[in-house]
Write an enzyme that holds these catalytic residues in place. Sequence first.
Site, PDB file in Angstrom:
ATOM      1  CD1 TRP A 106       3.717 107.695  -0.164  1.00 36.97           C
ATOM      2  CD2 TRP A 106       2.041 107.055   1.167  1.00 36.97           C
ATOM      3  NE1 TRP A 106       2.540 107.947  -0.830  1.00 36.97           N
ATOM      4  CE2 TRP A 106       1.484 107.570  -0.040  1.00 36.97           C
ATOM      5  CE3 TRP A 106       1.174 106.597   2.152  1.00 36.97           C
ATOM      6  CZ2 TRP A 106       0.107 107.613  -0.281  1.00 36.97           C
ATOM      7  CZ3 TRP A 106      -0.200 106.651   1.908  1.00 36.97           C
ATOM      8  CH2 TRP A 106      -0.726 107.144   0.702  1.00 36.97           C
ATOM      9  CG  ASP A 107       4.608 104.468  -3.244  1.00 34.01           C
ATOM     10  OD1 ASP A 107       4.613 105.549  -2.624  1.00 34.01           O
ATOM     11  OD2 ASP A 107       4.518 104.387  -4.477  1.00 34.01           O
ATOM     12  CD  GLU A 114       1.686 113.385  -4.363  1.00 38.96           C
ATOM     13  OE1 GLU A 114       1.782 113.326  -5.597  1.00 38.96           O
ATOM     14  OE2 GLU A 114       2.478 112.828  -3.583  1.00 38.96           O
ATOM     15  CE  LYS A 152      -0.900 112.036  -8.360  1.00 40.19           C
ATOM     16  NZ  LYS A 152       0.424 112.375  -7.830  1.00 40.19           N
ATOM     17  CD  GLN A 153      -2.234 109.393  -4.201  1.00 39.45           C
ATOM     18  OE1 GLN A 153      -1.621 110.235  -4.835  1.00 39.45           O
ATOM     19  NE2 GLN A 153      -1.654 108.335  -3.681  1.00 39.45           N
TER      20      GLN A 153
HETATM   21  C1  BGC Z   1       1.630 109.537  -5.665  1.00 39.13           C
HETATM   22  C2  BGC Z   1       2.310 109.307  -4.338  1.00 39.13           C
HETATM   23  C3  BGC Z   1       3.335 108.210  -4.501  1.00 39.13           C
HETATM   24  C4  BGC Z   1       4.288 108.494  -5.644  1.00 39.13           C
HETATM   25  C5  BGC Z   1       5.189 107.332  -5.927  1.00 39.13           C
HETATM   26  C6  BGC Z   1       2.672 109.848  -6.718  1.00 39.13           C
HETATM   27  O1  BGC Z   1       2.054 110.045  -7.956  1.00 39.13           O
HETATM   28  O2  BGC Z   1       0.715 110.592  -5.581  1.00 39.13           O
HETATM   29  O3  BGC Z   1       1.361 108.920  -3.369  1.00 39.13           O
HETATM   30  O4  BGC Z   1       4.054 108.055  -3.322  1.00 39.13           O
HETATM   31  O5  BGC Z   1       3.554 108.759  -6.815  1.00 39.13           O
HETATM   32  O6  BGC Z   1       4.451 106.204  -6.269  1.00 39.13           O
END
Ligand code: BGC
Length: 747
Positions: A353-354, A482, A587-588
Amino acid sequence: MKRIFEVQPWDVVTHKFNPEDKRLQESMTSLGNGYMGMRGFFEEDYSADTLQGLYLGGVWFPDKTRVGWWKNGYPKYFGKVINAVNFIKMNFLIDGEKLDLAKDKFSDFEMDLNMKDSVLTRSFIADKSGKKVKFVFERFLSVDQKELSVQKVSFENLSDSKVDIKVISSIDADVKNEDANYDERFWDVLDVTDDSLVAKTKPNNYGTPQFTSAMQMSHVTGLKEVDQSKTDTQTSKTFEIELSQNEQASIEKRVIVTTSRDYDTVQELTDAMNKLTKKVSSKTFDELFTAHRDIWAERWNKSDVQIKGDVEAQQGMRFNLFGLFSTYYGDDARLNFGPKGFTGEKYGGATYWDTEAFCIPVYLGITDPKVTRNLLMYRYKQLDGAYVNAKEQGLKGALFPMVTFNGIECHNEWEITFEEIHRNGDIAFAIYNYTRYTGDKSYVLNEGSKVLTEISRFWADRVHFSQRNNQYMIHGVTGPDEYENNVDNNWYTNYLARWTLEYTLKVLSEVSPEQAAKLNVSDEEKKQWQDIVDRMYLPYDKKLGIFVQHDGFLDKDIKPVSELPSDQLPLNQNWSWDKILRSPYIKQGDVIQGIWDFMDDFTEEEKKRNFDFYEPLTVHESSLSASIYSVLAADLHYEDKAVALYERTARLDLDNYNNDTDDGLHITSMTGGWISIVHGFAGMRVHDDGTLSYKPFLPKKWDSYSFRQVFRGRVIEITVDGSGSHFKLISGDPVSIKVDDKLVELN
Ligand code: BGC
């Protein structure tokens, strides 16, 4: 934070070689031309720890899934872009003894990634067999001729007696992936000749295509060819020269790499390889290099972001753009962004999804709209796979994958690939984002309406109705954060699902009768979608005035990250997974990610209350986090915070903030520098009516910054300095924009 490279505006350079940092150094000195790419591993064999990685875009293998306990619905394979045949290999014998920097003495080491020209150089003086020889390596992957890799090695005898130098240049298919699930090799060699090798990926049981790649080497050198040898997996040529004191010599190695992605048969592929080898043979190194460099110069001219007064910030920004352009410049509509690009194995080089959430917002501003349109088409073409994913979960419509090459989910972490379904909303949002930015409705009214319809069908089936609350809910999901799994009613997911249904209904009212007939959405479906829009539950806390990340979040033991002992960070390297999941640490961006997407929907107070609540709980252990918080901080005039977060995102890899750059760069988060500066510091917004506005500020530490932005057929240059902000129309029709709420005409 660990910095092993010097701070310079255009270069990533080091004069130290520490074997402990070898992998980190390799990641940081990666090169790519969109078609292929490689880590900065050494040409010659290195007998200590190294991660040799060379990748061909879109050449992947379905590696059989490995799990402890199989669960129904698990993807059968994990797709990964595999380590390609090593075609840059060159070994050196000094008076008959093989050079190996893991064992030999050497001095004057320098490694320099020149980002302006996209060329990597390395030099040192080897002290071996009682001789001193200076080596200088150069290499680049041509953006002018995507199939071409060029290397040049020069040596000079610095000893007072003669030295014999042998160069063994090879193409070596004896390569593996460190992350192979069953320690398997993925290539079968089909053919080895004196100067070429053809390899094919092993057959698989999943019906995914096998790939063939062919490579041919040629050399330009004053050295004498003295030997040629072949094994089942390797072809090598040996060259020799005797150098007197202070005498110099060099060898240039050119390799052409073709793959079955571009040619149907092995014959066509090898014919093309031979033809290209011939074509480049008429050119000198300088000619090949100049053609490559000129294209990079054009890229920089279009989209360099110049920061004056802060070299660290400048280097970070350029490193970001360099990483992105090395990975993807939109030349091949079949390709996409892997989160690590061509710099490592993690994330398998697959599409996440990035792309929609982070890359598209940047590429809209720096490239022709057709590049973003291709990225949208990529998903449209994968609809069939998305139907399969939804069906695997027993649901209607389309569920786009979290990790994929062909639309089929190919990663089997339950809580991520099955539950992190917000991605479906992000893919819908990208269609809106493209349409709003470019004003081009041709995608949304055609292919886009199909994608939106099928995503909406998924959401309509995935929600459930809570009779107790008289509202629709979505249980058992993972939001962008996550560090929380299997939660109920993640605000971000519910908000996006509701928004997608609403947007799809709007788009359906605008499509042509022919398209509407093809989509075949019944009145009953539309009624149901509208009902979900009207009665979707969105967790909200009245007392705090904030959107709640998910049900139960506020019952956690909420304490800011600042109260944690610093030796506990990063949490993912110090805490058990269980402890992380129970903690309140984020986390984000999750709620904050949603606010960024829909900036215009929220009041200043709402944004502030949510930022003030969630930011202190956020550990930014996803590289994708800092930029989004930086934009919000800038929007709320928390300027110091915005700048600190910019530094974190732009220099994430340069300073190894998350202590994980050794296995590859965070390519998709390299969008962060641009997002922070353009959306954050310059306050750029595109509104639904197609207008552009800015609210720029200049970070205290900086003298100025400037960037160019593509917008609806125009190129606009924005400079912000001590005297204010200055806008210039570089090309295209006049346009009115708003700067600090005042209308400005650009002519
Ligand atoms: C992130 C995800 C991301 C993935 C790839 C993960 O650490 O939490 O949002 O899609 O890394 O970049």
